[in-house]
Design an enzyme around this catalytic site. Structure first.
Site, PDB file in Angstrom:
ATOM      1  N   ASP A 187     -30.770  10.121   2.949  1.00  0.00           N
ATOM      2  CA  ASP A 187     -31.824  10.960   3.510  1.00  0.00           C
ATOM      3  C   ASP A 187     -32.225  11.931   2.401  1.00  0.00           C
ATOM      4  O   ASP A 187     -31.468  12.831   2.038  1.00  0.00           O
ATOM      5  CB  ASP A 187     -31.280  11.697   4.738  1.00  0.00           C
ATOM      6  CG  ASP A 187     -32.342  12.533   5.446  1.00  0.00           C
ATOM      7  OD1 ASP A 187     -33.285  12.999   4.771  1.00  0.00           O
ATOM      8  OD2 ASP A 187     -32.205  12.749   6.668  1.00  0.00           O
ATOM      9  N   LYS A 212     -41.697  16.807   7.244  1.00  0.00           N
ATOM     10  CA  LYS A 212     -41.462  18.012   6.459  1.00  0.00           C
ATOM     11  C   LYS A 212     -42.514  18.102   5.344  1.00  0.00           C
ATOM     12  O   LYS A 212     -43.656  18.402   5.612  1.00  0.00           O
ATOM     13  CB  LYS A 212     -40.024  18.015   5.940  1.00  0.00           C
ATOM     14  CG  LYS A 212     -38.981  17.707   7.042  1.00  0.00           C
ATOM     15  CD  LYS A 212     -38.852  18.825   8.061  1.00  0.00           C
ATOM     16  CE  LYS A 212     -38.100  18.427   9.326  1.00  0.00           C
ATOM     17  NZ  LYS A 212     -36.750  17.930   9.150  1.00  0.00           N
TER      18      LYS A 212
HETATM   19  C1  LIG Z   1     -36.084  17.057  10.195  1.00  0.00           C
HETATM   20  C2  LIG Z   1     -35.137  16.120   9.558  1.00  0.00           C
HETATM   21  C3  LIG Z   1     -34.975  14.830  10.062  1.00  0.00           C
HETATM   22  C4  LIG Z   1     -35.661  14.363  11.311  1.00  0.00           C
HETATM   23  O1  LIG Z   1     -37.049  14.361  11.249  1.00  0.00           O
HETATM   24  P1  LIG Z   1     -37.868  14.388  12.634  1.00  0.00           P
HETATM   25  O2  LIG Z   1     -39.246  14.007  12.285  1.00  0.00           O
HETATM   26  O3  LIG Z   1     -37.745  15.785  13.169  1.00  0.00           O
HETATM   27  O4  LIG Z   1     -37.203  13.393  13.542  1.00  0.00           O
HETATM   28  C5  LIG Z   1     -34.122  13.992   9.397  1.00  0.00           C
HETATM   29  N1  LIG Z   1     -33.451  14.390   8.291  1.00  0.00           N
HETATM   30  C6  LIG Z   1     -33.589  15.619   7.790  1.00  0.00           C
HETATM   31  C7  LIG Z   1     -32.828  15.998   6.573  1.00  0.00           C
HETATM   32  C8  LIG Z   1     -34.439  16.521   8.413  1.00  0.00           C
HETATM   33  O5  LIG Z   1     -34.542  17.760   7.927  1.00  0.00           O
END
Ligand SMILES: *Cc1c(COP(=O)(O)O)cnc(C)c1O
Length: 396
Positions: A187, A212
């Site tokens: 991630d 994000k």
């Molecule tokens: C926000 C986030 C997610 C999930 O994203 P969503 O669109 O809210 O489901 C996954 N991994 C990280 C590191 C995040 O900050």
């Protein structure tokens, strides 16, 4: 030269240029600069022969359309892998990636500092299908090999760690995994492909919550999964089987956000470091958790592997009553209180990881606050935090 849609085999430009030109094909958009929002399920074929011969570029809305494909192409060039698929949220991208490589009876190594809902996917849904998870210390590095079992199938990384910002030695982990043919997933939401490219150091699957920084405007949820040659076929097949689609409006807005990702991130980095340094000097602050600061334990790894830092980090206050922490946060006008991050605006939340860390223990020494530094003027942000600290002092 005809301005054609760019594919992963087109010549490479600097990343700022790729952000501007990636996935656009004005010749097929009536000359308009942006790929339009194409809505639709049914795609018509001119003849039976075309229908049966699958001669059209698109077959059915669920399988993609020009808007979603344009975004996938732009991302594929940024990630440097074989291909990218889109998912309706960052979390669905995480789940899709895990389901693409894991089978019943497999063992998964998951970093202890993963985004908390990712932990739940392992502990609840993967468990239901007979997949066992071991959580590991983010600082394990190449010693991760000691945790391998005969059925270890995948290692999941997230660096820096969610909320606590520990840096992982990603190349050491991928090297250990490669010796055993274990899939590696990461991630990479914090760094974006601009500051770190997981495939370049051997990670098979790179995941982003495009919610994000890619989108960048706090107006959508989207996820992206990029696979290298080894992983992409599985990802594409699983994506198809699960029937995952993304609304074309969301794909359009994400592509639009990405055009300015370079300039936005440069500013998030600069302002984030300025606020982090300022906080580190405050008498109320015990520590700042930001790998871009030379004092941070993860700084050497960050400097070796990453080309930048985004605007998200945490800090630990010296012990004060909860009412003082709440007063500090309530006093802030420019830092909104809310989850998520990566938009143009500043945010702050209190957090406590102790309930959901199992391979490490969370004992920060005081109340913890995570901040996202947005695109506002840093002097205004500092004035806001200064007012917050005055309120904190009055309640301590
Ligand atoms: C926000 C986030 C997610 C999930 O994203 P969503 O669109 O809210 O489901 C996954 N991994 C990280 C590191 C995040 O900050």
């Amino acid at each position: 030269m005809a301005k054609q849609a760019r594919t992963k085999n087109s010549p490479a430009y600097a990343v700022e240029t790729e952000l501007v030109i990636g996935g656009r094909d004005p010749q097929h958009s009536y000359g308009f600069v942006n790929v339009p929002v194409v809505r639709g399920s049914t795609v018509l074929s001119p003849t039976v022969a075309d229908l049966e011969g699958h001669t059209g570029r698109y077959a059915y809305g669920r399988r993609g359309n020009p808007t979603t494909e344009g975004l996938e192409e732009a991302l594929t060039r940024l990630e440097g892998g074989e291909g990218v698929v889109l998912a309706p949220s960052g979390l669905s991208a995480v789940s899709l990636a895990l389901l693409s490589v894991l089978d019943s009876g497999d063992h998964l190594l998951m970093v202890d500092t993963a985004y908390q809902p990712t932990r739940r996917v392992c502990n609840v849904t993967l468990k239901r299908f007979g997949i066992e998870t071991t959580f590991y210390d983010p600082l394990v590095g190449g010693d991760i090999a000691a945790l391998f079992r005969p059925n270890t199938r995948a290692i999941f990384m997230e660096s820096p760690g969610s909320q606590s910002f520990e840096m992982q030695d990603v190349p050491a982990i991928t090297a250990a995994a490669a010796e055993r043919g274990i899939f590696t997933l990461m991630d990479n939401t914090w760094a974006t492909p601009l500051f770190f490219r997981p495939h370049d150091v051997g990670v098979d699957i790179s995941i982003h919550a495009g919610t994000k920084y890619l989108g960048g405007h706090s107006d959508l949820n989207i996820g992206t999964v990029s696979g290298n040659a080894r992983a992409f076929g599985r990802i594409k097949a699983t994506h198809g089987d699960l029937g995952i689609t993304v609304a074309p409006e969301d794909a359009f807005l994400t592509a639009r956000g990405m055009r300015t990702l370079g300039v936005r991130l440069a500013r998030h980095q600069q302002s984030g470091l300025a606020i982090a340094r300022w906080l580190a000097e405050r008498p109320e602050v015990l520590r700042v958790l930001h790998p871009g600061l030379p004092s941070d334990p993860g700084h050497a790894l960050w400097k070796r592997d990453y080309t930048g830092a985004s605007g998200l980090f945490s800090f630990i206050l010296k012990p004060v009553p909860k009412a003082a922490v709440d007063g500090f946060l309530d006093e802030l006008q420019l830092f909104g209180l809310g989850f998520s991050w990566g938009g143009f605006e500043s945010l702050a939340i209190p957090f406590d990881c102790s309930a959901y860390r199992t391979a490490t223990s969370w004992q920060p020494g005081g109340p913890a606050i995570r901040v996202h530094v947005g695109l506002e003027d840093t002097d205004d942000l500092i004035a806001d935090l200064t007012r917050g600290f005055a309120r904190l002092a009055s309640l301590s």
